[in-house]
Design a protein around this motif. Structure first.
Motif, short mmCIF file in Angstrom:
data_model
loop_
_atom_site.label_atom_id
_atom_site.label_comp_id
_atom_site.label_asym_id
_atom_site.label_seq_id
_atom_site.Cartn_x
_atom_site.Cartn_y
_atom_site.Cartn_z
N GLU A 66 50.53 71.11 -16.75
CA GLU A 66 51.96 70.84 -16.76
C GLU A 66 52.26 69.43 -17.25
O GLU A 66 53.28 69.19 -17.86
CB GLU A 66 52.54 71.01 -15.35
N HIS A 67 51.37 68.49 -16.94
CA HIS A 67 51.59 67.11 -17.33
C HIS A 67 51.09 66.87 -18.76
O HIS A 67 50.16 67.50 -19.22
CB HIS A 67 50.83 66.15 -16.40
N HIS A 68 51.72 65.93 -19.41
CA HIS A 68 51.23 65.45 -20.70
C HIS A 68 49.86 64.81 -20.46
O HIS A 68 49.59 64.28 -19.38
CB HIS A 68 52.24 64.43 -21.25
N ILE A 69 49.01 64.82 -21.46
CA ILE A 69 47.64 64.32 -21.29
C ILE A 69 47.60 62.86 -20.81
O ILE A 69 46.76 62.49 -19.99
CB ILE A 69 46.78 64.52 -22.55
N ILE A 70 48.53 62.04 -21.26
CA ILE A 70 48.57 60.63 -20.83
C ILE A 70 48.87 60.54 -19.33
O ILE A 70 48.23 59.78 -18.61
CB ILE A 70 49.60 59.81 -21.65
N ILE A 71 49.82 61.35 -18.87
CA ILE A 71 50.14 61.39 -17.44
C ILE A 71 48.93 61.89 -16.66
O ILE A 71 48.60 61.34 -15.60
CB ILE A 71 51.38 62.29 -17.17
N GLN A 72 48.26 62.91 -17.18
CA GLN A 72 47.06 63.43 -16.50
C GLN A 72 45.98 62.37 -16.42
O GLN A 72 45.33 62.25 -15.38
CB GLN A 72 46.51 64.65 -17.24
N ILE A 73 45.78 61.64 -17.48
CA ILE A 73 44.76 60.59 -17.46
C ILE A 73 45.10 59.53 -16.41
O ILE A 73 44.24 59.10 -15.64
CB ILE A 73 44.57 59.95 -18.86
N ILE A 74 46.36 59.12 -16.36
CA ILE A 74 46.78 58.11 -15.38
C ILE A 74 46.59 58.62 -13.96
O ILE A 74 46.02 57.92 -13.11
CB ILE A 74 48.25 57.68 -15.63
#
Length: 127
Positions: A66-74
């Motif tokens: 559901e999250h953008h990859i950048i949000i997932q990484i953070i």
């Protein structure tokens, strides 16, 4: 058997075992051959293994993105930061208070974070 392989916890354990082996190998290699400092060796090992774990978890373990990859990484890094302090604390206790072997101490430290990491990754990072 197909049901077990589809189970995300089973897949997570496989990924955790692979990345734990990577973590322990890098830790012991750094400690023995590069710098005999427990904390620096642990930081190097942890850094490499968490990036490997992120990509393996994202592509093989958890279905939700559901999250953008950048949000997932953070989010993943925040979960890992918490786990790093748990890992380092357990490692410190095992080595300094219980006088355990370096390998056994690191193995216990890795095991101490597996279930909490799975729960947080499933409910927060890769939901």
């Amino acid at each position: 058997m197909k049901k077990i392989v589809k189970n995300s916890f089973f897949k997570y354990i496989i990924v955790a075992l692979l990345t734990s082996a990577l973590n322990i190998g890098i830790y012991l290699g750094c400690y023995k051959y590069i710098i005999s400092n427990i904390l620096i060796s642990n930081i190097a090992a942890y850094s490499v293994s968490i990036f490997a774990q992120f990509f393996l978890n994202r592509h093989t373990v958890f279905e939700g993105n559901e999250h953008h990859i950048i949000i997932q990484i953070i989010l993943f890094l925040l979960v890992k930061l918490i786990a790093f302090f748990i890992d380092s604390g357990v490692l410190y206790l095992c080595l300094n208070y219980f006088k355990m072997n370096n390998f056994i101490a690191k193995l216990i430290a890795n095991c101490s974070t597996t279930i909490s990491n799975y729960s947080l990754n499933k409910k927060v990072v890769f939901k």
